[in-house]
Scaffold this motif. Structure first.
Motif, PDB file in Angstrom:
ATOM      1  N   PHE A  70       7.751 -53.719 -25.760  1.00 55.01           N
ATOM      2  CA  PHE A  70       8.797 -53.005 -24.969  1.00 55.01           C
ATOM      3  C   PHE A  70       8.239 -52.291 -23.698  1.00 55.01           C
ATOM      4  N   PRO A  71       9.032 -52.567 -22.684  1.00 54.98           N
ATOM      5  CA  PRO A  71       8.716 -51.864 -21.404  1.00 54.98           C
ATOM      6  C   PRO A  71       8.437 -50.491 -21.326  1.00 54.98           C
ATOM      7  N   ALA A  72       7.637 -49.986 -20.678  1.00 51.12           N
ATOM      8  CA  ALA A  72       7.493 -48.585 -20.760  1.00 51.12           C
ATOM      9  C   ALA A  72       6.594 -47.893 -19.403  1.00 51.12           C
ATOM     10  N   LEU A  73       6.964 -46.461 -19.160  1.00 49.94           N
ATOM     11  CA  LEU A  73       6.320 -46.048 -18.093  1.00 49.94           C
ATOM     12  C   LEU A  73       5.350 -45.000 -18.613  1.00 49.94           C
ATOM     13  N   VAL A  74       4.223 -45.050 -17.988  1.00 49.56           N
ATOM     14  CA  VAL A  74       3.172 -43.760 -18.551  1.00 49.56           C
ATOM     15  C   VAL A  74       2.873 -42.650 -17.388  1.00 49.56           C
ATOM     16  N   ASN A  75       2.403 -41.577 -17.534  1.00 49.48           N
ATOM     17  CA  ASN A  75       1.954 -40.898 -16.507  1.00 49.48           C
ATOM     18  C   ASN A  75       0.563 -40.799 -16.291  1.00 49.48           C
ATOM     19  N   LYS A  76       0.005 -40.165 -15.130  1.00 51.84           N
ATOM     20  CA  LYS A  76      -1.389 -40.295 -15.040  1.00 51.84           C
ATOM     21  C   LYS A  76      -2.154 -39.886 -16.166  1.00 51.84           C
ATOM     22  N   ARG A  77      -1.743 -38.775 -16.768  1.00 47.95           N
ATOM     23  CA  ARG A  77      -2.723 -38.142 -17.655  1.00 47.95           C
ATOM     24  C   ARG A  77      -2.864 -39.370 -18.802  1.00 47.95           C
ATOM     25  N   THR A 120       0.613 -33.228 -22.669  1.00 49.47           N
ATOM     26  CA  THR A 120      -0.139 -34.436 -23.210  1.00 49.47           C
ATOM     27  C   THR A 120       0.290 -35.720 -22.529  1.00 49.47           C
ATOM     28  N   PRO A 121      -0.451 -36.822 -22.906  1.00 53.37           N
ATOM     29  CA  PRO A 121       0.181 -38.046 -22.081  1.00 53.37           C
ATOM     30  C   PRO A 121       1.477 -38.355 -22.521  1.00 53.37           C
ATOM     31  N   VAL A 122       2.288 -39.014 -21.581  1.00 53.18           N
ATOM     32  CA  VAL A 122       3.697 -39.339 -21.709  1.00 53.18           C
ATOM     33  C   VAL A 122       3.919 -40.719 -21.670  1.00 53.18           C
ATOM     34  N   VAL A 123       4.630 -41.453 -22.648  1.00 52.45           N
ATOM     35  CA  VAL A 123       5.190 -42.877 -22.484  1.00 52.45           C
ATOM     36  C   VAL A 123       6.601 -42.796 -22.622  1.00 52.45           C
ATOM     37  N   ILE A 124       7.306 -43.567 -21.585  1.00 54.80           N
ATOM     38  CA  ILE A 124       8.711 -43.357 -21.701  1.00 54.80           C
ATOM     39  C   ILE A 124       8.953 -44.829 -21.922  1.00 54.80           C
TER      40      ILE A 124
END
Length: 308
Positions: A70-77, A120-124
């Protein structure tokens, strides 16, 4: 709803049909070591624009959701915890026991909840099939009139649904409720401490007047005026009070600067504000000294000398 004049953008986010929780363990794919907690958000492609997030690398999740991984966005963390270097776009992260995601872009870090919540690290994840979802709406202008029109429009479109609108400002205020209580407690404590300090100051001035009453009387006999007596007492108080106020202001500045590090959006500490506060405090001290010394400064010196 998008044709409503007050609406700028709309996005949907929610939970999976399997009632997947938003937090799970973040595992290093190479060592299988649990690093921290990983936060998942399931949303559509409008999520980024509606919430005002900033993509610093790569692109948004696609409009048409689906596919495996699945496609996802992540943050720098996310990248920092995994120690991934280089371009992460296209890399696959295997969510142990769940599903795999392919990174389409990297988001600048943003605050989740409040600054006092561990970030915390985030995955959208661009994934549909929710059994419950939330609609986030960005308005061109936030006003009571536009808010009422939006609520009425939603009731027209969703006749059988309970409409509960919550503003971002209210959620932000609620997340900092404990901070506000702490601020109010500090203010009340500061007021009481100031009153106690002023009571001690009045007592100190009274002792000084009683101890130096004969000296004051002799000075007045030799031609000193009431103003001269007040200056004498004020000078002695300022010698003690001025260094104390300066030390207190320096400590307040350092403590305030440290406290503001907890907030993503904050005012800049202007030294001028602290200078004004120090001058106001010295003025209050001077007023208390003058008020307590005024009678003695204008008293007939003969009374003090006769009592000897």
């Amino acid at each position: 709803l998008m044709r409503s004049p007050e609406v700028e953008n709309i996005t949907f986010s929610g939970q999976l049909v399997c009632n997947f929780f938003s937090g799970t363990h973040f595992i290093d794919p190479e060592t299988q070591e649990t690093l921290t907690t990983l936060r998942f958000e399931f949303a559509d492609s409008c999520y980024v624009n509606t919430l005002g997030l900033n993509i610093v690398q790569g692109g948004n999740i696609p409009t048409r959701l689906g596919g495996d991984p699945f496609p996802a966005l992540v943050n720098k963390r996310f990248l920092e915890v995994l120690r991934w270097e280089g371009n992460p776009v296209g890399r696959i992260y295997k969510c142990k026991g769940l599903f795999d995601v392919v990174i389409t872009g990297v988001l600048d870090d943003f605050i989740v909840g409040s600054i006092f919540t561990p970030q915390t690290p985030v995955v959208i994840v661009g994934l549909g099939g929710w059994n419950s979802f939330y609609m986030s709406i960005r308005l061109h202008e936030m006003s009571p009139e536009s808010f009422t029109r939006l609520e009425n429009r939603l009731r027209e479109l969703l006749l059988d649904q309970d409409i509960v609108l919550t503003t971002y400002r209210d959620k932000l205020h609620e997340s900092y409720r404990d901070t506000e209580r702490f601020r109010n407690s500090v203010v009340v404590a500061a007021v009481f401490m100031l009153l106690i300090t002023l009571m001690g100051l009045v007592g100190y001035v009274s002792d000084e007047i009683r101890r130096r009453s004969k000296e004051i009387a002799i000075r007045k006999v030799n031609g000193a005026t009431a103003t001269d007596v007040l200056k004498l007492l004020l000078r002695n108080i300022i010698i003690i009070g001025l260094p104390a106020v300066m030390i207190g202001l320096a400590g307040t500045y350092l403590a305030g600067d440290k406290w503001l590090e907890n907030f993503p959006e904050k005012i800049s500490l202007n030294v001028f504000i602290f200078v004004l506060g120090g001058l106001a405090l010295l003025a209050v001290i001077g007023f208390c000294v003058v008020l307590r010394s005024w009678y003695v400064a204008n008293e007939n010196p003969v009374k003090s000398i006769k009592s000897e």
